[in-house]
Write an enzyme that holds these catalytic residues in place. Sequence first.
Site, PDB file in Angstrom:
ATOM      1  N   ASP A 214       0.865  -1.168   0.000  1.00 16.75           N
ATOM      2  CA  ASP A 214       0.000   0.000   0.000  1.00 16.75           C
ATOM      3  C   ASP A 214       0.908   1.226   0.000  1.00 16.75           C
ATOM      4  O   ASP A 214       2.125   1.112  -0.188  1.00 16.75           O
ATOM      5  CB  ASP A 214      -0.979  -0.026   1.184  1.00 16.75           C
ATOM      6  CG  ASP A 214      -0.327   0.258   2.528  1.00 16.75           C
ATOM      7  OD1 ASP A 214       0.910   0.380   2.612  1.00 16.75           O
ATOM      8  OD2 ASP A 214      -1.071   0.360   3.527  1.00 16.75           O
ATOM      9  N   HIS A 215       0.342   2.386   0.216  1.00 14.28           N
ATOM     10  CA  HIS A 215       1.119   3.625   0.184  1.00 14.28           C
ATOM     11  C   HIS A 215       2.166   3.671   1.293  1.00 14.28           C
ATOM     12  O   HIS A 215       3.254   4.204   1.103  1.00 14.28           O
ATOM     13  CB  HIS A 215       0.182   4.839   0.291  1.00 14.28           C
ATOM     14  CG  HIS A 215      -0.700   4.799   1.504  1.00 14.28           C
ATOM     15  ND1 HIS A 215      -1.834   4.001   1.567  1.00 14.28           N
ATOM     16  CD2 HIS A 215      -0.613   5.417   2.703  1.00 14.28           C
ATOM     17  CE1 HIS A 215      -2.407   4.147   2.748  1.00 14.28           C
ATOM     18  NE2 HIS A 215      -1.683   5.006   3.469  1.00 14.28           N
TER      19      HIS A 215
ATOM     20  N   CYS B 232       3.111  -2.963   4.093  1.00 11.61           N
ATOM     21  CA  CYS B 232       2.295  -1.796   4.413  1.00 11.61           C
ATOM     22  C   CYS B 232       3.047  -1.023   5.482  1.00 11.61           C
ATOM     23  O   CYS B 232       4.231  -1.278   5.708  1.00 11.61           O
ATOM     24  CB  CYS B 232       0.871  -2.181   4.843  1.00 11.61           C
ATOM     25  SG  CYS B 232       0.705  -3.034   6.421  1.00 11.61           S
TER      26      CYS B 232
ATOM     27  N   GLY C 126      -1.647  -5.097   8.833  1.00 15.81           N
ATOM     28  CA  GLY C 126      -2.885  -5.140   8.057  1.00 15.81           C
ATOM     29  C   GLY C 126      -2.761  -5.962   6.789  1.00 15.81           C
ATOM     30  O   GLY C 126      -3.634  -6.786   6.480  1.00 15.81           O
TER      31      GLY C 126
ATOM     32  N   HIS D 287       9.957 -23.533   9.885  1.00 20.02           N
ATOM     33  CA  HIS D 287       8.933 -24.181  10.698  1.00 20.02           C
ATOM     34  C   HIS D 287       7.522 -24.041  10.147  1.00 20.02           C
ATOM     35  O   HIS D 287       6.700 -24.932  10.361  1.00 20.02           O
ATOM     36  CB  HIS D 287       8.952 -23.620  12.119  1.00 20.02           C
ATOM     37  CG  HIS D 287      10.206 -23.942  12.859  1.00 20.02           C
ATOM     38  ND1 HIS D 287      10.348 -23.668  14.199  1.00 20.02           N
ATOM     39  CD2 HIS D 287      11.382 -24.512  12.459  1.00 20.02           C
ATOM     40  CE1 HIS D 287      11.553 -24.054  14.592  1.00 20.02           C
ATOM     41  NE2 HIS D 287      12.197 -24.559  13.555  1.00 20.02           N
ATOM     42  N   ASN D 288       7.215 -22.928   9.486  1.00 24.19           N
ATOM     43  CA  ASN D 288       5.853 -22.669   9.027  1.00 24.19           C
ATOM     44  C   ASN D 288       5.682 -22.805   7.526  1.00 24.19           C
ATOM     45  O   ASN D 288       4.568 -22.689   7.023  1.00 24.19           O
ATOM     46  CB  ASN D 288       5.400 -21.267   9.449  1.00 24.19           C
ATOM     47  CG  ASN D 288       5.629 -20.997  10.917  1.00 24.19           C
ATOM     48  OD1 ASN D 288       6.354 -20.085  11.269  1.00 24.19           O
ATOM     49  ND2 ASN D 288       5.035 -21.801  11.784  1.00 24.19           N
TER      50      ASN D 288
ATOM     51  N   ARG E  47       8.401 -32.820  11.712  1.00 22.59           N
ATOM     52  CA  ARG E  47       7.281 -32.521  12.611  1.00 22.59           C
ATOM     53  C   ARG E  47       6.541 -31.254  12.190  1.00 22.59           C
ATOM     54  O   ARG E  47       5.348 -31.104  12.465  1.00 22.59           O
ATOM     55  CB  ARG E  47       7.760 -32.399  14.051  1.00 22.59           C
ATOM     56  CG  ARG E  47       8.599 -31.179  14.331  1.00 22.59           C
ATOM     57  CD  ARG E  47       9.149 -31.197  15.764  1.00 22.59           C
ATOM     58  NE  ARG E  47       9.797 -29.962  16.131  1.00 22.59           N
ATOM     59  CZ  ARG E  47      11.044 -29.634  15.824  1.00 22.59           C
ATOM     60  NH1 ARG E  47      11.792 -30.458  15.109  1.00 22.59           N
ATOM     61  NH2 ARG E  47      11.550 -28.478  16.227  1.00 22.59           N
ATOM     62  N   HIS E  48       7.240 -30.357  11.493  1.00 18.88           N
ATOM     63  CA  HIS E  48       6.629 -29.110  11.046  1.00 18.88           C
ATOM     64  C   HIS E  48       5.621 -29.349   9.920  1.00 18.88           C
ATOM     65  O   HIS E  48       4.648 -28.606   9.796  1.00 18.88           O
ATOM     66  CB  HIS E  48       7.701 -28.117  10.601  1.00 18.88           C
ATOM     67  CG  HIS E  48       8.720 -27.861  11.666  1.00 18.88           C
ATOM     68  ND1 HIS E  48       8.412 -27.280  12.871  1.00 18.88           N
ATOM     69  CD2 HIS E  48      10.049 -28.137  11.697  1.00 18.88           C
ATOM     70  CE1 HIS E  48       9.509 -27.190  13.605  1.00 18.88           C
ATOM     71  NE2 HIS E  48      10.512 -27.714  12.918  1.00 18.88           N
TER      72      HIS E  48
END
Length: 144
Positions: A8-9, A65, A70, A98-99, A132-133
């Site tokens: 965004d801006h 952002c 957001g 991990h994610n 495990r992840h």
Amino acid sequence: MLIAIASDHGGFELKEKVKEHLRERNVKFVDLGTNSTESVDYPVYGKACAEAVASGKAERGIVICGTGIGISIAANKVKGIRCGLCTSVEMAKLTRQHNNANMLAMGGRILETETAFAIVDAFIDTQFEGGRHKRRTDMLDEMA
């Protein structure tokens, strides 16, 4: 690897710097906007970038952002997206390890440029550990 990038801006100036950094690293990217510091709505750009990643048009995404909060929330509303808001290199490494985050969110009003570059590098260069992840990321994917 093709990276979709949007802001965004509040994130526009950092986005432009990150694009130059990606060019220097020879990383291909597609810029999904915004194209100035004129006020716009961050959900529009978070969603556009997330849809590019979720559809396979881009392998990963970067959204920026003012705070990164957001636009990360907007990106995470899209099924198949795991967008991590990172303020440090360690967070960027762990969100990949991990994610298996497929999107990175950053705050243009929060981060120094060199820190942002290091975060981007860690996000691009770090691989998912699996093991495990994998069980946990599968659980996240089923929640969306």
